[in-house]
Design a protein around this motif. Structure first.
Motif, PDB file in Angstrom:
ATOM      1  N   LEU A 107       0.827  -1.290  -0.099  1.00 13.55           N
ATOM      2  CA  LEU A 107       0.123  -0.018   0.051  1.00 13.55           C
ATOM      3  C   LEU A 107       0.898   1.234  -0.067  1.00 13.55           C
ATOM      4  O   LEU A 107       0.581   2.491  -0.572  1.00 13.55           O
ATOM      5  N   GLY A 108       1.876   1.106   0.730  1.00  8.74           N
ATOM      6  CA  GLY A 108       2.926   2.414   0.725  1.00  8.74           C
ATOM      7  C   GLY A 108       3.510   2.744  -0.530  1.00  8.74           C
ATOM      8  O   GLY A 108       3.903   3.713  -0.872  1.00  8.74           O
ATOM      9  N   LEU A 109       3.719   1.802  -1.207  1.00  7.96           N
ATOM     10  CA  LEU A 109       4.530   2.008  -2.604  1.00  7.96           C
ATOM     11  C   LEU A 109       3.505   2.319  -3.406  1.00  7.96           C
ATOM     12  O   LEU A 109       3.887   3.099  -4.389  1.00  7.96           O
ATOM     13  N   ARG A 110       2.253   1.861  -3.399  1.00  7.41           N
ATOM     14  CA  ARG A 110       1.262   2.198  -4.382  1.00  7.41           C
ATOM     15  C   ARG A 110       0.861   3.700  -3.928  1.00  7.41           C
ATOM     16  O   ARG A 110       0.484   4.165  -5.223  1.00  7.41           O
ATOM     17  N   PHE A 111       0.927   3.986  -2.893  1.00  8.82           N
ATOM     18  CA  PHE A 111       0.418   5.285  -2.784  1.00  8.82           C
ATOM     19  C   PHE A 111       1.508   6.428  -3.486  1.00  8.82           C
ATOM     20  O   PHE A 111       0.865   7.413  -4.263  1.00  8.82           O
ATOM     21  N   HIS A 112       2.722   5.978  -3.706  1.00  9.64           N
ATOM     22  CA  HIS A 112       3.566   6.921  -4.517  1.00  9.64           C
ATOM     23  C   HIS A 112       3.411   6.937  -6.144  1.00  9.64           C
ATOM     24  O   HIS A 112       3.315   7.800  -6.733  1.00  9.64           O
ATOM     25  N   SER A 113       3.181   5.676  -6.550  1.00  5.49           N
ATOM     26  CA  SER A 113       3.009   5.299  -7.797  1.00  5.49           C
ATOM     27  C   SER A 113       1.581   5.937  -8.331  1.00  5.49           C
ATOM     28  O   SER A 113       1.635   6.481  -9.312  1.00  5.49           O
ATOM     29  N   ASP A 114       0.417   5.814  -7.418  1.00  4.91           N
ATOM     30  CA  ASP A 114      -0.839   6.223  -7.728  1.00  4.91           C
ATOM     31  C   ASP A 114      -0.914   7.754  -7.573  1.00  4.91           C
ATOM     32  O   ASP A 114      -1.406   8.379  -8.471  1.00  4.91           O
ATOM     33  N   LEU A 115      -0.223   8.359  -6.660  1.00  2.00           N
ATOM     34  CA  LEU A 115      -0.153   9.733  -6.615  1.00  2.00           C
ATOM     35  C   LEU A 115       0.532  10.459  -7.902  1.00  2.00           C
ATOM     36  O   LEU A 115       0.153  11.373  -8.389  1.00  2.00           O
TER      37      LEU A 115
END
Length: 246
Positions: free
Chosen positions: A148-156
């Motif tokens: 979830l943490g890494l996806r936060f950066h890619s989705d942002l």
């Protein structure tokens, strides 16, 4: 065809084993200073080959999670060991280069997102942070928390309105492209305090973006990535700062 398929799966297999071992450490199954089982026993427990276990242990040694004492065994070093001496690793690009690149790019991406992101993406990012908050205290859920943490950066980044920047950031946080980076991150958030800090910083970034404040979004992302850098490469100083010692 089978050989090619096995080669494609191999990197993910050692990574999966290394992640499982880190999760076990965070859950207290293997505690600081204790010698871990040998590769034969671990291979039997995990249902993989001894070669895969050795590759996983090598990765854990590179990120500072364990210490291999030749002729004696492998010992747990715990969450406060910094990452060092892995620039020449054949496993991955050096995490130091990755965090340096992210610190240069992601504040700009956050500032763009503050004026360009759409409502649906904001809602998706909020949902992911809410899920992270639900599992933050569960050591067994650390792999999901990291995802979830890494996806936060890619989705942002996908909301910044610049497909080239979004693609670069997506590659920098991609676990399959940089498997050692995923392990470094997971090791860095093995403590509850570190996970709660990451979640709080992500909310600060998202709050600035949601309010449309480009300057504050860039500042929040800059502060967050500086914290990530400190937690990974200088954990003792990071702990002292959190306690107010420095």
């Amino acid at each position: 065809m089978s050989d090619q398929s096995d080669q494609q799966r191999a990197p993910r297999l050692y990574l999966s084993v290394a992640q499982d071992l880190l999760t076990a450490m965070a859950a207290g199954e293997y505690i600081l200073g204790v010698r871990m089982p040998g590769d034969r026993e671990l291979a039997a427990r995990l249902g993989v080959s001894r070669t895969t276990v050795r590759e996983a242990i090598l990765a854990l040694e590179l990120i500072g999670a364990v210490e291999v004492r030749h002729g004696d065994g492998t010992y747990v070093r715990g969450p406060h060991a910094g990452v060092a001496a892995i620039e020449g690793s054949a496993l991955d690009v050096a995490p130091r280069e990755l965090i340096e690149s992210r610190r240069a790019l992601e504040p700009v991406v956050a500032s763009f997102a503050a004026t360009r992101i759409d409502t649906d993406r904001l809602r998706g990012l909020t949902r992911d942070l809410d899920e992270g908050a639900e599992i933050v205290a569960e050591p067994s859920r650390i792999p999901r928390f990291m995802e979830l943490g890494l996806r936060f950066h890619s989705d942002l980044a996908l909301g910044c309105g610049n497909s080239l920047l979004a693609g670069i950031v997506g590659q920098l946080v991609d676990a399959e492209t940089h498997p050692l980076w995923l392990l470094v991150n997971q090791h860095a958030v093995s403590s509850l305090q570190a996970r709660e800090g990451q979640l709080r910083q992500h909310r600060e970034v998202l709050g600035a973006i949601a309010s449309g404040d480009a300057a504050r979004a860039a500042q929040a992302m800059t502060a967050h990535l500086a914290s990530v850098d400190a937690v990974i490469f200088n954990p003792a100083a990071s702990d002292a700062a959190t306690r107010g010692d420095a």
